[in-house]
Design a protein around this motif. Structure first.
Motif, PDB file in Angstrom:
ATOM      1  N   LEU A   1       2.011   7.750  17.658  1.00  0.00           N
ATOM      2  CA  LEU A   1       1.867   9.093  17.109  1.00  0.00           C
ATOM      3  C   LEU A   1       2.268   9.165  15.637  1.00  0.00           C
ATOM      4  CD1 LEU A   1       3.046  11.312  20.096  1.00  0.00           C
ATOM      5  CD2 LEU A   1       0.722  10.750  19.378  1.00  0.00           C
ATOM      6  N   ASP A   2       3.170   8.290  15.205  1.00  0.00           N
ATOM      7  CA  ASP A   2       3.526   8.251  13.783  1.00  0.00           C
ATOM      8  C   ASP A   2       2.321   7.813  12.950  1.00  0.00           C
ATOM      9  OD1 ASP A   2       6.132   9.114  14.178  1.00  0.00           O
ATOM     10  OD2 ASP A   2       6.892   7.070  14.442  1.00  0.00           O
ATOM     11  N   ALA A   3       1.563   6.869  13.474  1.00  0.00           N
ATOM     12  CA  ALA A   3       0.358   6.424  12.772  1.00  0.00           C
ATOM     13  C   ALA A   3      -0.657   7.566  12.699  1.00  0.00           C
ATOM     14  CB  ALA A   3      -0.257   5.215  13.468  1.00  0.00           C
ATOM     15  N   TYR A   4      -0.750   8.365  13.775  1.00  0.00           N
ATOM     16  CA  TYR A   4      -1.659   9.512  13.756  1.00  0.00           C
ATOM     17  C   TYR A   4      -1.208  10.527  12.705  1.00  0.00           C
ATOM     18  CZ  TYR A   4      -4.517  13.440  15.159  1.00  0.00           C
ATOM     19  OH  TYR A   4      -5.403  14.487  15.148  1.00  0.00           O
ATOM     20  N   ALA A   5       0.096  10.761  12.613  1.00  0.00           N
ATOM     21  CA  ALA A   5       0.628  11.684  11.604  1.00  0.00           C
ATOM     22  C   ALA A   5       0.284  11.188  10.195  1.00  0.00           C
ATOM     23  CB  ALA A   5       2.131  11.845  11.769  1.00  0.00           C
ATOM     24  N   GLU A   6       0.395   9.882   9.962  1.00  0.00           N
ATOM     25  CA  GLU A   6       0.034   9.313   8.664  1.00  0.00           C
ATOM     26  C   GLU A   6      -1.453   9.527   8.375  1.00  0.00           C
ATOM     27  OE1 GLU A   6       1.236   5.225   7.878  1.00  0.00           O
ATOM     28  OE2 GLU A   6       2.898   5.490   9.293  1.00  0.00           O
ATOM     29  N   LEU A   7      -2.275   9.304   9.382  1.00  0.00           N
ATOM     30  CA  LEU A   7      -3.719   9.476   9.243  1.00  0.00           C
ATOM     31  C   LEU A   7      -4.046  10.931   8.887  1.00  0.00           C
ATOM     32  CD1 LEU A   7      -5.988   7.388   9.639  1.00  0.00           C
ATOM     33  CD2 LEU A   7      -6.275   8.266  11.944  1.00  0.00           C
ATOM     34  N   VAL A   8      -3.428  11.856   9.589  1.00  0.00           N
ATOM     35  CA  VAL A   8      -3.649  13.281   9.328  1.00  0.00           C
ATOM     36  C   VAL A   8      -3.190  13.632   7.909  1.00  0.00           C
ATOM     37  CG1 VAL A   8      -2.910  15.620   9.933  1.00  0.00           C
ATOM     38  CG2 VAL A   8      -3.575  14.020  11.737  1.00  0.00           C
ATOM     39  N   ASN A   9      -1.989  13.203   7.541  1.00  0.00           N
ATOM     40  CA  ASN A   9      -1.453  13.529   6.217  1.00  0.00           C
ATOM     41  C   ASN A   9      -2.306  12.968   5.090  1.00  0.00           C
ATOM     42  OD1 ASN A   9       0.693  15.024   7.175  1.00  0.00           O
ATOM     43  ND2 ASN A   9       2.056  13.272   7.276  1.00  0.00           N
ATOM     44  N   SER A  10      -2.868  11.793   5.287  1.00  0.00           N
ATOM     45  CA  SER A  10      -3.650  11.194   4.207  1.00  0.00           C
ATOM     46  C   SER A  10      -5.052  11.802   4.080  1.00  0.00           C
ATOM     47  CB  SER A  10      -3.741   9.679   4.379  1.00  0.00           C
ATOM     48  OG  SER A  10      -4.447   9.346   5.547  1.00  0.00           O
ATOM     49  N   HIS A  11      -5.591  12.351   5.166  1.00  0.00           N
ATOM     50  CA  HIS A  11      -6.962  12.869   5.116  1.00  0.00           C
ATOM     51  C   HIS A  11      -7.051  14.394   5.160  1.00  0.00           C
ATOM     52  CE1 HIS A  11      -8.954   8.983   5.300  1.00  0.00           C
ATOM     53  NE2 HIS A  11      -8.043   8.626   6.183  1.00  0.00           N
ATOM     54  N   ALA A  12      -5.969  15.080   5.445  1.00  0.00           N
ATOM     55  CA  ALA A  12      -6.006  16.541   5.585  1.00  0.00           C
ATOM     56  C   ALA A  12      -6.455  17.264   4.313  1.00  0.00           C
ATOM     57  CB  ALA A  12      -4.661  17.068   6.062  1.00  0.00           C
ATOM     58  N   PRO A  13      -5.947  16.906   3.123  1.00  0.00           N
ATOM     59  CA  PRO A  13      -6.401  17.659   1.936  1.00  0.00           C
ATOM     60  C   PRO A  13      -7.920  17.602   1.725  1.00  0.00           C
ATOM     61  CG  PRO A  13      -4.427  16.394   1.419  1.00  0.00           C
ATOM     62  CD  PRO A  13      -4.887  15.950   2.781  1.00  0.00           C
ATOM     63  N   MET A  14      -8.505  16.434   1.876  1.00  0.00           N
ATOM     64  CA  MET A  14      -9.961  16.308   1.708  1.00  0.00           C
ATOM     65  C   MET A  14     -10.687  17.046   2.831  1.00  0.00           C
ATOM     66  SD  MET A  14     -12.563  15.341   0.081  1.00  0.00           S
ATOM     67  CE  MET A  14     -13.150  13.878  -0.685  1.00  0.00           C
ATOM     68  N   ALA A  15     -10.150  16.996   4.033  1.00  0.00           N
ATOM     69  CA  ALA A  15     -10.780  17.690   5.159  1.00  0.00           C
ATOM     70  C   ALA A  15     -10.774  19.203   4.935  1.00  0.00           C
ATOM     71  CB  ALA A  15     -10.073  17.319   6.460  1.00  0.00           C
ATOM     72  N   VAL A  16      -9.676  19.740   4.438  1.00  0.00           N
ATOM     73  CA  VAL A  16      -9.590  21.186   4.177  1.00  0.00           C
ATOM     74  C   VAL A  16     -10.563  21.572   3.062  1.00  0.00           C
ATOM     75  CG1 VAL A  16      -8.088  23.055   3.363  1.00  0.00           C
ATOM     76  CG2 VAL A  16      -7.235  21.424   5.043  1.00  0.00           C
ATOM     77  N   ARG A  17     -10.623  20.768   1.998  1.00  0.00           N
ATOM     78  CA  ARG A  17     -11.589  21.043   0.921  1.00  0.00           C
ATOM     79  C   ARG A  17     -13.013  21.020   1.464  1.00  0.00           C
ATOM     80  NH1 ARG A  17     -11.200  17.270  -3.949  1.00  0.00           N
ATOM     81  NH2 ARG A  17     -12.915  18.581  -4.630  1.00  0.00           N
ATOM     82  N   THR A  18     -13.308  20.044   2.317  1.00  0.00           N
ATOM     83  CA  THR A  18     -14.646  19.934   2.899  1.00  0.00           C
ATOM     84  C   THR A  18     -14.986  21.177   3.704  1.00  0.00           C
ATOM     85  OG1 THR A  18     -14.476  17.529   2.992  1.00  0.00           O
ATOM     86  CG2 THR A  18     -16.111  18.557   4.429  1.00  0.00           C
ATOM     87  N   ALA A  19     -14.085  21.576   4.590  1.00  0.00           N
ATOM     88  CA  ALA A  19     -14.334  22.758   5.420  1.00  0.00           C
ATOM     89  C   ALA A  19     -14.520  24.000   4.554  1.00  0.00           C
ATOM     90  CB  ALA A  19     -13.188  22.950   6.417  1.00  0.00           C
ATOM     91  N   ALA A  20     -13.661  24.164   3.556  1.00  0.00           N
ATOM     92  CA  ALA A  20     -13.760  25.350   2.689  1.00  0.00           C
ATOM     93  C   ALA A  20     -15.078  25.361   1.924  1.00  0.00           C
ATOM     94  CB  ALA A  20     -12.579  25.394   1.721  1.00  0.00           C
ATOM     95  N   LEU A  21     -15.445  24.230   1.357  1.00  0.00           N
ATOM     96  CA  LEU A  21     -16.665  24.176   0.552  1.00  0.00           C
ATOM     97  C   LEU A  21     -17.937  24.238   1.391  1.00  0.00           C
ATOM     98  CD1 LEU A  21     -15.494  21.586  -2.105  1.00  0.00           C
ATOM     99  CD2 LEU A  21     -15.973  24.012  -2.481  1.00  0.00           C
ATOM    100  N   LEU A  22     -17.844  23.852   2.655  1.00  0.00           N
ATOM    101  CA  LEU A  22     -19.023  23.936   3.521  1.00  0.00           C
ATOM    102  C   LEU A  22     -19.132  25.290   4.216  1.00  0.00           C
ATOM    103  CD1 LEU A  22     -19.200  20.376   5.120  1.00  0.00           C
ATOM    104  CD2 LEU A  22     -20.533  21.314   3.216  1.00  0.00           C
ATOM    105  N   GLY A  23     -18.178  26.182   3.947  1.00  0.00           N
ATOM    106  CA  GLY A  23     -18.341  27.549   4.426  1.00  0.00           C
ATOM    107  C   GLY A  23     -17.274  28.093   5.338  1.00  0.00           C
ATOM    108  N   ALA A  24     -16.208  27.368   5.623  1.00  0.00           N
ATOM    109  CA  ALA A  24     -15.169  27.890   6.519  1.00  0.00           C
ATOM    110  C   ALA A  24     -14.294  28.917   5.818  1.00  0.00           C
ATOM    111  CB  ALA A  24     -14.309  26.750   7.069  1.00  0.00           C
TER     112      ALA A  24
END
Length: 176
Positions: free
Chosen positions: A10-33
Protein backbone atom coordinates in the motif's frame (compact mmCIF):
# COMPACT_ATOMS: atom_id res chain seq x y z
CA UNK A 1 6.46 0.19 -8.71
CA UNK A 2 3.27 -1.31 -10.22
CA UNK A 3 4.58 -4.78 -9.39
CA UNK A 4 4.93 -3.73 -5.74
CA UNK A 5 1.36 -2.43 -5.74
CA UNK A 6 0.10 -5.66 -7.30
CA UNK A 7 1.81 -7.60 -4.51
CA UNK A 8 -0.20 -5.61 -1.95
CA UNK A 9 2.30 -2.89 -0.97
CA UNK A 10 0.00 0.00 0.00
CA UNK A 11 2.95 2.36 0.50
CA UNK A 12 3.89 1.79 -3.14
CA UNK A 13 0.30 2.60 -4.12
CA UNK A 14 0.47 5.83 -2.09
CA UNK A 15 3.69 6.76 -3.93
CA UNK A 16 2.04 6.02 -7.27
CA UNK A 17 -0.97 8.17 -6.39
CA UNK A 18 1.19 11.04 -5.10
CA UNK A 19 3.37 11.09 -8.19
CA UNK A 20 0.50 11.00 -10.71
CA UNK A 21 -2.32 12.86 -8.92
CA UNK A 22 -1.40 16.42 -10.03
CA UNK A 23 -1.37 15.46 -13.72
CA UNK A 24 -4.55 13.40 -13.28
CA UNK A 25 -6.39 16.35 -11.69
CA UNK A 26 -5.20 18.69 -14.47
CA UNK A 27 -6.37 16.15 -17.05
CA UNK A 28 -9.82 15.79 -15.49
CA UNK A 29 -10.22 19.56 -15.14
CA UNK A 30 -9.12 20.32 -18.69
CA UNK A 31 -11.26 17.55 -20.16
CA UNK A 32 -14.35 18.99 -18.52
CA UNK A 33 -14.70 17.82 -14.91
CA UNK A 34 -14.23 21.38 -13.67
CA UNK A 35 -14.83 21.71 -9.94
CA UNK A 36 -15.42 17.95 -9.70
CA UNK A 37 -11.93 17.10 -11.00
CA UNK A 38 -10.66 15.80 -7.67
CA UNK A 39 -13.72 13.56 -7.22
CA UNK A 40 -13.30 12.22 -10.75
CA UNK A 41 -9.61 11.51 -10.12
CA UNK A 42 -10.34 9.77 -6.84
CA UNK A 43 -12.78 7.46 -8.60
CA UNK A 44 -10.25 6.93 -11.41
CA UNK A 45 -7.56 5.89 -8.93
CA UNK A 46 -9.97 3.40 -7.32
CA UNK A 47 -10.76 1.94 -10.75
CA UNK A 48 -7.07 1.89 -11.69
CA UNK A 49 -6.24 0.00 -8.49
CA UNK A 50 -8.96 -2.55 -9.19
CA UNK A 51 -7.75 -2.89 -12.79
CA UNK A 52 -4.04 -3.36 -12.10
CA UNK A 53 -4.40 -7.01 -13.07
CA UNK A 54 -5.17 -5.86 -16.62
CA UNK A 55 -2.28 -3.39 -16.75
CA UNK A 56 0.25 -4.64 -19.30
CA UNK A 57 3.74 -4.98 -17.83
CA UNK A 58 6.23 -2.76 -19.59
CA UNK A 59 3.56 -0.32 -20.83
CA UNK A 60 3.77 3.31 -19.80
CA UNK A 61 1.72 3.80 -16.63
CA UNK A 62 0.85 7.50 -17.09
CA UNK A 63 -1.10 7.16 -20.39
CA UNK A 64 -2.86 4.07 -19.01
CA UNK A 65 -3.94 6.01 -15.92
CA UNK A 66 -4.89 9.13 -17.89
CA UNK A 67 -7.11 7.02 -20.13
CA UNK A 68 -8.98 5.90 -17.03
CA UNK A 69 -9.22 9.56 -15.92
CA UNK A 70 -10.53 10.56 -19.37
CA UNK A 71 -13.12 7.76 -19.27
CA UNK A 72 -14.15 8.74 -15.75
CA UNK A 73 -14.52 12.35 -16.90
CA UNK A 74 -16.82 11.19 -19.73
CA UNK A 75 -18.79 9.07 -17.25
CA UNK A 76 -19.13 12.12 -15.04
CA UNK A 77 -20.59 14.08 -17.96
CA UNK A 78 -23.03 11.31 -18.83
CA UNK A 79 -24.22 11.11 -15.23
CA UNK A 80 -24.71 14.86 -15.06
CA UNK A 81 -26.72 14.84 -18.29
CA UNK A 82 -28.94 12.01 -17.04
CA UNK A 83 -29.60 13.99 -13.85
CA UNK A 84 -30.37 17.05 -15.94
CA UNK A 85 -27.79 19.09 -14.01
CA UNK A 86 -24.90 19.31 -16.42
CA UNK A 87 -22.82 22.42 -15.90
CA UNK A 88 -20.76 24.17 -18.52
CA UNK A 89 -17.24 22.83 -17.97
CA UNK A 90 -15.22 25.98 -18.33
CA UNK A 91 -13.93 26.16 -14.76
CA UNK A 92 -10.19 25.82 -14.33
CA UNK A 93 -9.08 26.20 -10.71
CA UNK A 94 -6.09 28.58 -10.50
CA UNK A 95 -4.19 26.04 -8.40
CA UNK A 96 -4.11 23.73 -11.44
CA UNK A 97 -2.38 26.20 -13.72
CA UNK A 98 1.32 25.83 -14.37
CA UNK A 99 3.25 28.61 -12.55
CA UNK A 100 5.08 29.46 -15.79
CA UNK A 101 1.71 30.47 -17.24
CA UNK A 102 1.58 33.45 -14.86
CA UNK A 103 4.07 35.16 -17.16
CA UNK A 104 1.74 34.82 -20.16
CA UNK A 105 -0.62 37.61 -21.05
CA UNK A 106 -3.81 36.90 -19.07
CA UNK A 107 -6.18 38.24 -21.70
CA UNK A 108 -4.60 36.21 -24.50
CA UNK A 109 -4.67 33.12 -22.29
CA UNK A 110 -8.36 33.62 -21.54
CA UNK A 111 -9.05 34.01 -25.27
CA UNK A 112 -7.16 30.82 -26.01
CA UNK A 113 -8.94 28.82 -23.29
CA UNK A 114 -12.30 30.15 -24.48
CA UNK A 115 -11.45 29.22 -28.06
CA UNK A 116 -10.39 25.71 -26.98
CA UNK A 117 -13.59 25.36 -24.92
CA UNK A 118 -15.56 26.37 -28.02
CA UNK A 119 -14.17 23.53 -30.11
CA UNK A 120 -16.35 20.47 -30.68
CA UNK A 121 -15.64 17.80 -28.03
CA UNK A 122 -13.81 15.48 -30.45
CA UNK A 123 -11.34 18.27 -31.33
CA UNK A 124 -11.20 19.87 -27.87
CA UNK A 125 -10.15 16.69 -26.07
CA UNK A 126 -7.31 16.00 -28.51
CA UNK A 127 -6.01 19.59 -28.45
CA UNK A 128 -6.29 19.64 -24.65
CA UNK A 129 -4.31 16.43 -24.18
CA UNK A 130 -1.64 17.32 -26.72
CA UNK A 131 -1.01 20.96 -25.90
CA UNK A 132 -2.48 21.84 -22.51
CA UNK A 133 -1.44 18.58 -20.84
CA UNK A 134 1.68 18.31 -23.01
CA UNK A 135 1.18 14.66 -23.90
CA UNK A 136 2.86 13.45 -27.08
CA UNK A 137 0.77 12.02 -29.92
CA UNK A 138 1.16 8.43 -28.77
CA UNK A 139 0.19 9.30 -25.17
CA UNK A 140 -2.77 11.32 -26.44
CA UNK A 141 -3.91 8.40 -28.58
CA UNK A 142 -3.60 6.00 -25.64
CA UNK A 143 -5.29 8.38 -23.20
CA UNK A 144 -8.28 8.95 -25.49
CA UNK A 145 -8.42 5.44 -26.95
CA UNK A 146 -7.98 6.69 -30.51
CA UNK A 147 -5.73 5.61 -33.38
CA UNK A 148 -2.68 7.85 -33.76
CA UNK A 149 -3.78 8.93 -37.24
CA UNK A 150 -7.10 10.13 -35.83
CA UNK A 151 -5.21 12.16 -33.22
CA UNK A 152 -3.11 13.77 -35.97
CA UNK A 153 -6.09 14.66 -38.16
CA UNK A 154 -8.12 16.03 -35.24
CA UNK A 155 -5.13 18.07 -34.08
CA UNK A 156 -4.80 19.51 -37.57
CA UNK A 157 -8.48 20.47 -37.75
CA UNK A 158 -8.55 21.77 -34.17
CA UNK A 159 -5.47 23.94 -34.63
CA UNK A 160 -6.83 25.33 -37.90
CA UNK A 161 -10.06 26.33 -36.12
CA UNK A 162 -8.11 27.91 -33.27
CA UNK A 163 -5.97 29.90 -35.70
CA UNK A 164 -9.07 31.18 -37.45
CA UNK A 165 -10.81 32.01 -34.15
CA UNK A 166 -7.82 33.76 -32.60
CA UNK A 167 -6.74 36.01 -35.47
CA UNK A 168 -7.56 39.59 -34.47
CA UNK A 169 -7.85 42.61 -36.78
CA UNK A 170 -4.43 43.96 -37.63
CA UNK A 171 -2.82 40.60 -36.84
CA UNK A 172 -3.61 38.76 -40.06
CA UNK A 173 0.13 38.04 -40.32
CA UNK A 174 -0.36 35.60 -37.42
CA UNK A 175 -2.11 33.20 -39.78
CA UNK A 176 0.19 30.39 -40.70
Amino acid sequence: MVARVRSGDLDAYAELVNSHAPMAVRTAALLGAGADAEDVVQEAFVKAYRSLGRYRDGAAFRPWLLRIVANETRNHHRSAVRRGARERADFLPPALLDPADEVADRERKEQLLAAVAGLPDRLRTVVTCRYLLELDEAETATTLGLPRGTVKSRLNRGLARLRADLVTPGREADRV
